[in-house]
Structures are given as structure tokens and as C-alpha cells.
Design a protein around this motif. Sequence first.
Motif, PDB file in Angstrom:
ATOM      1  N   PHE B  45      48.154  36.338  40.968  1.00 28.10           N
ATOM      2  CA  PHE B  45      47.923  37.250  40.295  1.00 28.10           C
ATOM      3  C   PHE B  45      46.808  38.236  41.145  1.00 28.10           C
ATOM      4  N   ARG B  46      45.817  36.576  41.848  1.00 23.66           N
ATOM      5  CA  ARG B  46      44.814  37.439  42.885  1.00 23.66           C
ATOM      6  C   ARG B  46      45.453  37.478  43.972  1.00 23.66           C
ATOM      7  N   GLY B  47      45.221  39.058  44.038  1.00 24.86           N
ATOM      8  CA  GLY B  47      44.873  39.448  45.818  1.00 24.86           C
ATOM      9  C   GLY B  47      46.491  39.879  45.611  1.00 24.86           C
ATOM     10  N   ASP B  48      47.220  40.162  44.875  1.00 21.18           N
ATOM     11  CA  ASP B  48      48.422  40.213  45.111  1.00 21.18           C
ATOM     12  C   ASP B  48      49.410  41.494  44.425  1.00 21.18           C
ATOM     13  N   GLY B  49      49.239  42.499  44.765  1.00 26.45           N
ATOM     14  CA  GLY B  49      49.616  43.598  43.916  1.00 26.45           C
ATOM     15  C   GLY B  49      51.052  43.754  43.884  1.00 26.45           C
ATOM     16  N   GLU B  50      52.016  43.016  44.495  1.00 22.48           N
ATOM     17  CA  GLU B  50      53.353  43.426  44.829  1.00 22.48           C
ATOM     18  C   GLU B  50      53.485  42.391  42.962  1.00 22.48           C
ATOM     19  N   LEU B  51      53.027  41.282  43.283  1.00 23.07           N
ATOM     20  CA  LEU B  51      53.606  40.516  42.173  1.00 23.07           C
ATOM     21  C   LEU B  51      52.799  40.803  40.747  1.00 23.07           C
ATOM     22  N   ILE B  52      51.362  41.988  41.073  1.00 23.06           N
ATOM     23  CA  ILE B  52      50.857  42.223  39.556  1.00 23.06           C
ATOM     24  C   ILE B  52      51.608  43.464  39.313  1.00 23.06           C
ATOM     25  N   ALA B  53      52.695  44.196  39.789  1.00 16.47           N
ATOM     26  CA  ALA B  53      53.674  45.210  39.500  1.00 16.47           C
ATOM     27  C   ALA B  53      54.793  44.704  39.107  1.00 16.47           C
ATOM     28  N   ARG B  54      55.154  43.530  39.746  1.00 15.62           N
ATOM     29  CA  ARG B  54      56.246  43.451  39.247  1.00 15.62           C
ATOM     30  C   ARG B  54      56.271  42.481  37.764  1.00 15.62           C
ATOM     31  N   ASP B 113      34.071  49.876  47.864  1.00 17.36           N
ATOM     32  CA  ASP B 113      34.602  50.487  48.779  1.00 17.36           C
ATOM     33  C   ASP B 113      36.124  50.294  48.266  1.00 17.36           C
ATOM     34  N   PRO B 114      36.563  50.713  47.384  1.00 25.24           N
ATOM     35  CA  PRO B 114      38.122  50.587  46.401  1.00 25.24           C
ATOM     36  C   PRO B 114      39.823  50.536  47.457  1.00 25.24           C
ATOM     37  N   LEU B 115      39.380  50.594  48.520  1.00 25.61           N
ATOM     38  CA  LEU B 115      40.291  50.428  49.375  1.00 25.61           C
ATOM     39  C   LEU B 115      40.523  49.063  50.250  1.00 25.61           C
ATOM     40  N   ARG B 116      38.940  48.314  50.843  1.00 30.45           N
ATOM     41  CA  ARG B 116      38.730  47.488  50.844  1.00 30.45           C
ATOM     42  C   ARG B 116      37.979  46.050  50.414  1.00 30.45           C
ATOM     43  N   ASP B 117      37.707  45.952  49.401  1.00 29.76           N
ATOM     44  CA  ASP B 117      36.377  45.082  48.503  1.00 29.76           C
ATOM     45  C   ASP B 117      37.488  44.351  47.416  1.00 29.76           C
ATOM     46  N   GLY B 118      37.050  43.398  47.340  1.00 24.24           N
ATOM     47  CA  GLY B 118      37.605  42.015  46.454  1.00 24.24           C
ATOM     48  C   GLY B 118      38.981  42.767  46.307  1.00 24.24           C
ATOM     49  N   ASN B 119      39.658  42.692  45.019  1.00 24.87           N
ATOM     50  CA  ASN B 119      41.212  41.973  44.707  1.00 24.87           C
ATOM     51  C   ASN B 119      41.341  43.895  44.409  1.00 24.87           C
ATOM     52  N   LEU B 120      40.211  45.493  44.354  1.00 21.39           N
ATOM     53  CA  LEU B 120      40.500  46.464  43.916  1.00 21.39           C
ATOM     54  C   LEU B 120      41.337  46.628  45.236  1.00 21.39           C
ATOM     55  N   PRO B 121      41.985  46.125  46.454  1.00 22.29           N
ATOM     56  CA  PRO B 121      43.393  47.142  47.505  1.00 22.29           C
ATOM     57  C   PRO B 121      43.883  46.850  46.560  1.00 22.29           C
ATOM     58  N   ALA B 122      44.268  45.256  46.059  1.00 22.75           N
ATOM     59  CA  ALA B 122      45.446  44.771  45.305  1.00 22.75           C
ATOM     60  C   ALA B 122      45.555  45.252  43.704  1.00 22.75           C
ATOM     61  N   HIS B 123      45.324  46.278  43.086  1.00 25.01           N
ATOM     62  CA  HIS B 123      45.619  46.759  41.948  1.00 25.01           C
ATOM     63  C   HIS B 123      45.861  48.082  42.821  1.00 25.01           C
ATOM     64  N   LEU B 124      45.275  48.780  43.180  1.00 24.10           N
ATOM     65  CA  LEU B 124      45.936  50.087  44.049  1.00 24.10           C
ATOM     66  C   LEU B 124      47.496  49.737  44.300  1.00 24.10           C
ATOM     67  N   GLU B 125      48.083  49.036  44.765  1.00 27.56           N
ATOM     68  CA  GLU B 125      48.848  48.378  45.364  1.00 27.56           C
ATOM     69  C   GLU B 125      49.525  47.771  44.365  1.00 27.56           C
ATOM     70  N   ALA B 126      49.362  47.466  43.007  1.00 27.83           N
ATOM     71  CA  ALA B 126      50.659  47.503  42.149  1.00 27.83           C
ATOM     72  C   ALA B 126      49.993  49.149  41.189  1.00 27.83           C
ATOM     73  N   ALA B 127      49.262  49.625  41.276  1.00 32.99           N
ATOM     74  CA  ALA B 127      49.791  50.811  40.321  1.00 32.99           C
ATOM     75  C   ALA B 127      50.697  51.690  40.679  1.00 32.99           C
ATOM     76  N   ARG B 128      50.593  51.806  42.455  1.00 33.33           N
ATOM     77  CA  ARG B 128      51.687  52.266  43.081  1.00 33.33           C
ATOM     78  C   ARG B 128      52.902  51.614  43.008  1.00 33.33           C
ATOM     79  N   ARG B 129      52.905  50.636  43.080  1.00 35.33           N
ATOM     80  CA  ARG B 129      54.357  50.323  43.045  1.00 35.33           C
ATOM     81  C   ARG B 129      55.267  50.221  41.197  1.00 35.33           C
ATOM     82  N   VAL B 130      53.762  50.421  40.397  1.00 41.47           N
ATOM     83  CA  VAL B 130      54.756  50.419  39.413  1.00 41.47           C
ATOM     84  C   VAL B 130      55.458  51.841  38.970  1.00 41.47           C
ATOM     85  N   LEU B 131      53.880  52.789  39.182  1.00 42.44           N
ATOM     86  CA  LEU B 131      55.127  53.877  39.652  1.00 42.44           C
ATOM     87  C   LEU B 131      56.280  54.885  40.183  1.00 42.44           C
TER      88      LEU B 131
END
Lengths: 221, 355
Positions: B45-54, B113-131
Amino acid sequence: MSDTDALFQELSDAVVEMDEVRAGELAQRAVAEGVDAYTAIDRGLVHGMMRASQLFEEEDYFIPELLLCSDAMYAGLAILQPHLRRDEHSQKPKVVIGVVEGDTHDIGKNLVKIMLDASGFEVIDLGRDIPPQAFVDAAVAAEARIVALSTLMTTTMEGMAEVVRLLESAGLRDRFKVMVGGGPISQAFATRIGADGYSANAAEAVRLAKRLVATSSSDAA
Amino acid sequence: MPRDLMSPLDRLAAYGRGDAIDRLPCVPIVGNTAARVLGVKVSAFRGDGELIARAQIAAYRRFGYDNIRVFTDLYTQAEAMGARVHYPEDDTAYLAEPALGEVRDLARLRPADPLRDGNLPAHLEAARRVLEAVGKEVPVTAALTGPFTNASFLTGTENLVRLTLRDPETVHRLCEVSLQTNLAYAEAILATGATPSLTDPMSSSTVIGPRQFREFSLPYLARLVAFIRGHGRAVTLHICGRTRAVWQEMADTGAACLSLDDEVDLAEAKVLVGHRVRLMGNVSPSAVMLQGTPRGVRAAVRRVVAGAGDSPGGLVVASGCSLPTETPFANIDAMLDAVREIGHPFRCDALESHP
């Protein structure tokens, strides 16, 4: 109240009032006045820590207050302990304590250590994220009576069971009492892994440790 | 077994209006157990928003609960601010080192910066995909660790709680910089269309007292909740451990729902704070959900509903905290099934069959 009694009371109050500086000064005064160090610790510093523990159980004090009380207690202990007689050092039952591997939450473990320190145990603190074998090795090396295991995470609970298994397979299980505690731990879990006891908080842990030492003494007799 | 007749969104909307529903809302708080549903390692799941979403979508479809929460661990914001997080191969991450070696380095801390730092972008990506996938049927939230708890990951918990008494000003500075990260992350979550779901375990009375809660947790939580409410979203605030002494303050934050764990009595919460907020809880995640049996789960659900099912602000039957990764699927199914059996209005026979 004699002057010495008043000094003990002031030491106790300094701990309860979280006054590290005052506890140190009072301990210095006890040394300067030739007051017996053991009694000053027992009726002063430890007495204060027990009152703090009572306030903690009554939910008047919480972890921040308890930690600062312990800072005051340790400040006084650092000054008084060098003045203990040799025989007063060696009597204490030893406890090896640590947070099991895979977990770095150590506040709960630290509180138990503080309360055991204050209750007549010698505590060997291994720290956090400790592999199962390290508990066994430390317990053997220290000739401990108790191995105390802590975790806040469910992921690391099995590490506790592993410590018990290692003790069993090394034929050492009877030499040590194993006690467990921490957020996800329950009496049912303790029973299932074959631990000797479970406690829900630091004050209970002290009562449990005392009970375990009493039973292991009678086992030996 | 009665089948679900409503989608989660319809059920929650009807429940909020006081209209008929098929059963109470139910949320076994699935975190990394989602990895087990998909058959992947937690560390993937680390850094993989698509996988978290799936994984989250698969878990939701598998169990049919009423809220999806994008979550892997509590440390995402602290990591984005410099804390070091350890990622076991196949288990939940934990804090290895706080962001600050010394508190005097505090001036160097910057909000993430949530759009850039750490795993925050991946979690945002996950939220977008789940929605995108299921947002029309189920509420989608993203976990956000509250200001005081995040501050504890910046300087170490024991250090932080000592500082609450020794150096309150420093604690306020740590909470403020945490809040700035929280606000930026909350805004980014809201921009995906998801709702931030607040979790703040270190604010529990198991750690700090009500005095410290009022000074260091409440003001920052209140600002965060006000910000999210300003975007028209209702906020759930989760604090595990003992919380009874701060229930009123938790409601004072403006949260619409308090998520409480099994160390408290929901029947008591119903009386003291149930008219101000919805309650969510409180089946033990460890003793019952992880280590118990389906039969034990059903009994625990019945106790929760018997105690707080008539809370004036409503009840969401839930686990007291995020479920451990290895929670048996049968126990998660049992939680939903028990809620389905009880139905709404409650079938008395289903409630009274206490073992």
C-alpha cells in the motif's frame, strides 16, 4: 511530628507536587543531616510515588502528572541511593521488562517500570521493539524473577506467546513468572499463551508482581 | 438472514431524517484487513493509491458496511513532516523515530504539502478512485490524525506529555504546526470529494487528563472541525481508550459523531452526550473481533444495540477502533449479520437472545 518525620513528609509532598528541584534539595538535606537513606526513600520518595499512583487510579492525575512525579522521585533517588547500605541494595527481586518486537509505544511500559522501581523491585529495562529471545537472555543473565512484556499493538501480541514458548523449549519456564499488559491484551489472552498474569494498568501491575513473587517464593520452598 | 435493502448513502440519509431504514448503519472499521481481501501484502500500500483504492473497494463489496475509510496507519502526516516510519513486510506501519531529535529544532518544522509529501498524495489518489467507483452508494472518508496525536509523532509521546506541564508554549507550537498540516490535508481531501475522518488517540484520558485535553486538544480540534463543517461536511471524531471525562468537550469540537472504543459504556454515553451527537462503537477490536468467535461478535453487537440503540442522536454499530489486520472475515460478517438480524425497528427477540 519529629523533624525527621517532617522531612519525610516534605519529600513525599515534593514527589506528589511534581517538584523535581525540591525533591533533590530535600534529599541533599536528608544526607547532610545523616538521616537513614533507606527510610528517607521509603517513607519520603516512595510514599509520595504511591500517593501519586493513588491519584492516578482515582483519575485525578494522568500520565503527564505521573511522569513528572517520577522525575521528582528519581531526582531524590539519585542523591539518596549512594548512601544505602550494601545489604539494602541486594534484596530486591528483579524484573526484566520491555516492549515486544514490532512496537515502539513505550509509555505504558515506562509507567510500570516507574511503579515497580517505587515498590521494591529492581527493574532491568530492555526498552522497546525487543526480540523474544532477548527477554529470555536478559532474564537468565540477571537471574530475574519476573519477565514483564508490554505491547499496545495487536500485531505484536504473538511476540509475547513466543517468549513463553522460548522459555518452555529452553526448559526455563519454571524459573520465571511471565506477566503481560498493554492496550489489546486481556486476561483471556494471557491465559491462552500461558502467561502467569495480566494487569490492566501500572498500579495493578505492581500488585500482580508482588503476588507473583510471593507465589514463586512458596513454589521454591 | 435479512438482506440489505438500501445503499449505505440512502440508509444514512433516511436514518438522519428519522425515516424508515432496513437496519442500523454498521461500520467494522476495516483498515489493513483490506489487504487480506485483495490478497496483497500490507507494505504494497505504501505510495500506491490505486492499490489502496482497489483493496478498500473490494473490502466494502465483500462485507457491505456503511462507510469506506482510506487508511493505512496514523503516521502519514507526521511522516510528511519528517518523522521516520517503519514498514514491516506485511503488517501495519509504526513510528520508528519522531520528526524532531530535539525540541529546539521545532523552528525547522514546516506544515506538510499534501500534494507532494510522503504518502499523502497516494492517499488522496485512493480517495479519488474510491469515490469514482462507489461514491454514489457509500460515504467515502479519508483518515486524518488529529493535531495533538500528530504532535506526539513529531516529538515523541512521552516527551510531549511531559511538555504539557513543563513547557505548555512548546506544546502549543507543535499542535499549531500539526493543525496547519491537518488543515492543508483536510482541504486536499475535501477537494477529492471525500470527507476527512478524524482520529486522535493520544487525546484519550488514558494518556492525558481532561485539563490537558481542554488546553491542547480541544482548541485545535475545534478549528479543524469548523473548517470541515465550513465545507458542508459532518465530522466523525474517533478517540480510543478512556474518554468519558471529555465527552462533552468532544461534542464541543462541533463533531457530529463520536466514535468510542470498548473501554467506555455507550449506554452511559447515550445519557450524557447522546442528545448532542451520533454515537459510534464499540465492539472490542482485539478481544472480540480479532480473538473472539462469530457468536461472541453477535453477542457484543446485541449488547451495544441494547445499550445505545435508542440514543437520540443515533447509533452506528462499529468496532471500537480500527480492526487488526488479521481479523477473521467470519467475525466481520458476524457484525453485519447481527445488525441485519436486529433490523430496524429492532426485533426484540433478536436483541434479547443474549447468551
